[in-house]
Design a protein around this motif. Structure first.
Motif, PDB file in Angstrom:
ATOM      1  N   ILE A 133      -1.482  -1.331  -4.130  1.00  0.00           N
ATOM      2  CA  ILE A 133      -0.850  -0.910  -5.378  1.00  0.00           C
ATOM      3  C   ILE A 133      -0.747  -2.136  -6.283  1.00  0.00           C
ATOM      4  CG2 ILE A 133       1.236   0.060  -6.400  1.00  0.00           C
ATOM      5  CD1 ILE A 133       1.729   1.415  -3.649  1.00  0.00           C
ATOM      6  N   SER A 134      -1.061  -1.969  -7.539  1.00  0.00           N
ATOM      7  CA  SER A 134      -1.108  -3.116  -8.453  1.00  0.00           C
ATOM      8  C   SER A 134       0.279  -3.683  -8.731  1.00  0.00           C
ATOM      9  CB  SER A 134      -1.767  -2.716  -9.781  1.00  0.00           C
ATOM     10  OG  SER A 134      -0.899  -1.880 -10.533  1.00  0.00           O
TER      11      SER A 134
ATOM     12  N   GLU B 225       2.088  -1.672 -11.346  1.00  0.00           N
ATOM     13  CA  GLU B 225       2.666  -0.426 -10.839  1.00  0.00           C
ATOM     14  C   GLU B 225       3.968  -0.681 -10.082  1.00  0.00           C
ATOM     15  OE1 GLU B 225      -0.388   2.770  -9.429  1.00  0.00           O
ATOM     16  OE2 GLU B 225      -1.306   0.806  -9.048  1.00  0.00           O
TER      17      GLU B 225
ATOM     18  N   ASP C 244      -6.546  -0.225  -0.647  1.00  0.00           N
ATOM     19  CA  ASP C 244      -5.718   0.718  -1.403  1.00  0.00           C
ATOM     20  C   ASP C 244      -4.441   0.067  -1.926  1.00  0.00           C
ATOM     21  OD1 ASP C 244      -4.739   0.340   1.137  1.00  0.00           O
ATOM     22  OD2 ASP C 244      -4.191   2.432   1.483  1.00  0.00           O
TER      23      ASP C 244
ATOM     24  N   THR D 266       0.793  -1.219   0.000  1.00  0.00           N
ATOM     25  CA  THR D 266       0.000   0.000   0.000  1.00  0.00           C
ATOM     26  C   THR D 266       0.830   1.277   0.000  1.00  0.00           C
ATOM     27  OG1 THR D 266      -1.893   1.035   1.111  1.00  0.00           O
ATOM     28  CG2 THR D 266      -0.174   0.144   2.525  1.00  0.00           C
TER      29      THR D 266
END
Length: 234
Positions: free
Chosen positions: A47-48, A51, A45, A4
């Motif tokens: 993060i992929s 990413e 939340d 996150t």
């Protein structure tokens, strides 16, 4: 992986290396002096993967290591595959952990992909729940430390450290008990306390309690090193 937050560049989190830091959400401890309290609860939340891959590839050639921190990373079901993914990008990988899940520690060190582990020892066994929350298990932490020591003896390229924050209410007598409760380790760092920016209202009194000073540790350093020869303050 429920990652996150990201830190692009750190000189402090991996000894001797320039690194990026990935922060996982969720923790099974509730240390009243926690500096990452915003990460303790579950959230949506994350993060992929794409990413994170782009973030790391952009820094290839500048950083040479990645730290997986938290929260508590060993709660993540796909921790081993994440370590492998980072390793395959060409980075050394360090894991920060509270040592609460030795069964996961076995899995990650047996993967052979970790280069460094930092495990927190919060308090003497008798005070673990008081310092880290009711779910904290001092015996599990002792087992994790022992596993890391054993693995280092078998793998010359692997390193680990134990670290303890000189948190409020810990006295020099507590530190002395702690260093006696573990066999000598490769590195044991005592870290000076910094008041957290976020804390629970009911913990406000606790975070302002007295704590062991560096001067007091220095006065007792020879005694502490009788049990942990590789103990230093940082």
């Amino acid at each position: 992986m429920n990652i996150t937050a990201l830190e692009a560049c750190s000189l402090l989190d991996y000894p001797g290396r320039l690194c990026s830091v990935l922060f996982c959400r969720g923790c099974n401890y509730d240390c009243f002096y926690c500096h990452n309290r915003s990460l303790l609860c579950e959230g949506s939340d994350a993060i992929s993967h794409q990413e994170i891959e782009s973030f790391l590839l952009e820094r290839k050639g500048f950083i040479d290591a990645v730290v997986i921190s938290g929260g508590e990373p060993t709660l993540q079901k796909d921790l081993v595959s994440c370590i492998g993914f980072i390793k395959n990008l060409g980075f050394s990988v360090k894991l920060d952990t509270n040592g609460s899940r030795p069964e996961v520690m076995v899995e990650v060190i047996d993967s052979g992909m970790l280069s460094y582990v930092a495990v927190d020892v919060k308090a003497p066994c008798s005070r673990y729940g008081e310092m880290a929350g009711s779910s904290a298990d001092a015996l599990a932490v002792k087992q994790s430390v022992a596993l890391l020591a054993s693995y280092q003896n078998r793998c010359i390229d692997f390193n680990y450290e134990v670290r303890t924050t000189l948190a409020p209410s810990l006295m020099i007598e507590d530190i002395l008990r702690m260093v006696q409760e573990h066999p000598p380790v490769a590195r044991w760092y005592l870290q000076e306390y910094r008041k957290p920016k976020q804390y629970k209202d009911e913990d406000e009194q606790k975070i302002n309690l007295p704590c062991v000073s560096r001067t007091e540790v220095d006065r007792n350093l020879d005694l502490l090193r009788k049990y942990q020869p590789n103990l230093v303050i940082r």
